[in-house]
Design a protein around this motif. Structure first.
Motif, short mmCIF file in Angstrom:
data_model
loop_
_atom_site.label_atom_id
_atom_site.label_comp_id
_atom_site.label_asym_id
_atom_site.label_seq_id
_atom_site.Cartn_x
_atom_site.Cartn_y
_atom_site.Cartn_z
N PHE A 71 0.89 -1.18 0.27
CA PHE A 71 -0.05 0.07 -0.08
C PHE A 71 0.80 1.32 -0.04
O PHE A 71 0.69 2.11 -0.68
CB PHE A 71 -0.89 0.04 1.15
N TYR A 72 1.94 1.09 0.74
CA TYR A 72 2.79 2.44 0.83
C TYR A 72 3.22 2.88 -0.47
O TYR A 72 3.22 3.80 -0.86
CB TYR A 72 4.01 2.05 1.90
N TRP A 73 3.95 1.70 -1.18
CA TRP A 73 4.59 2.10 -2.59
C TRP A 73 3.38 2.32 -3.39
O TRP A 73 3.74 3.32 -4.47
CB TRP A 73 5.42 0.79 -2.94
N GLU A 74 2.24 1.69 -3.41
CA GLU A 74 1.27 2.02 -4.42
C GLU A 74 0.55 3.55 -4.31
O GLU A 74 0.31 4.15 -5.47
CB GLU A 74 0.29 1.03 -4.58
N TYR A 75 0.60 3.86 -3.19
CA TYR A 75 -0.19 5.36 -2.91
C TYR A 75 0.43 6.25 -2.27
O TYR A 75 -0.28 7.34 -1.88
CB TYR A 75 -1.55 4.78 -2.06
N ARG A 76 1.67 6.40 -1.77
CA ARG A 76 2.46 7.47 -1.30
C ARG A 76 2.38 8.78 -1.91
O ARG A 76 2.32 9.79 -1.38
CB ARG A 76 3.67 7.07 -0.70
N SER A 77 2.04 8.71 -3.23
CA SER A 77 2.28 10.08 -4.05
C SER A 77 0.75 10.39 -4.24
O SER A 77 0.46 11.50 -4.63
CB SER A 77 2.76 9.55 -5.45
N HIS A 78 -0.33 9.96 -3.37
CA HIS A 78 -1.80 10.23 -3.60
C HIS A 78 -1.82 11.37 -2.71
O HIS A 78 -1.26 11.75 -1.71
CB HIS A 78 -2.56 9.34 -3.26
N GLU A 79 -2.81 12.30 -2.84
CA GLU A 79 -3.03 13.73 -2.08
C GLU A 79 -4.02 13.47 -1.31
O GLU A 79 -4.04 14.24 -0.12
CB GLU A 79 -3.18 14.73 -3.13
N LEU A 80 -5.11 12.45 -1.27
CA LEU A 80 -6.22 12.69 -0.36
C LEU A 80 -6.47 11.03 -0.07
O LEU A 80 -6.37 10.14 -0.98
CB LEU A 80 -7.63 13.13 -1.08
N PHE A 81 -6.66 10.91 1.06
CA PHE A 81 -6.94 9.72 1.82
C PHE A 81 -8.15 9.78 2.74
O PHE A 81 -8.27 10.68 3.39
CB PHE A 81 -5.79 9.03 2.69
N ARG A 82 -8.95 8.61 2.67
CA ARG A 82 -9.83 8.57 3.58
C ARG A 82 -9.68 7.34 4.68
O ARG A 82 -9.38 6.13 4.18
CB ARG A 82 -11.30 7.99 2.73
#
Length: 96
Positions: free
Chosen positions: A22-33
C-alpha cells in the motif's frame, strides 16, 4: 527450400512475484479516507497528504492499542491499507 526450425530454450528457476504494498502504491496520492469501524459504529475522515495520514493513523492506533500492537497496526496499514486494532477495523483508501 527446407523449413527453418527454431529452437526454444526453456529456463527453470524461481518465479518473481510482485508483492503488493500500500505504501509504495499510494504514497504519491494527495487525499486519503481513513475509516474506523468498531462494535459501536463507524466514522471516517479525509486526510490531505501522506504524512498527515500517517500521523492521524498513528495517533489513533496509539490511543486504542497496547504499545507493542501499535507498530504492527501501522505495518499492516502500510502493507495492505487495512488493520485490526483492539476490535477496531481501520481502512485507508486513496481518493485521488
Amino acid at each position: 527450400m527446407t523449413p527453418v526450425m527454431e529452437s526454444v530454450r526453456q529456463q527453470f528457476g524461481p518465479i518473481q512475484i510482485e508483492i503488493y504494498n500500500f505504501y509504495w502504491e499510494y504514497r504519491s496520492h494527495e487525499l486519503f479516507r481513513v475509516s474506523v469501524t468498531d462494535r459501536d459504529g463507524s466514522f471516517h475522515y479525509t486526510v490531505r497528504g501522506w504524512e498527515p495520514m500517517i500521523r492521524s493513523v498513528n495517533a489513533f492506533t496509539t490511543s486504542v492499542a497496547h504499545a507493542g500492537m501499535c507498530q504492527r497496526a501501522k505495518e499492516d496499514i502500510f502493507t495492505t491499507g487495512y488493520a485490526l486494532v483492539n476490535g477496531c477495523n481501520i481502512r485507508v483508501t486513496p481518493l485521488s
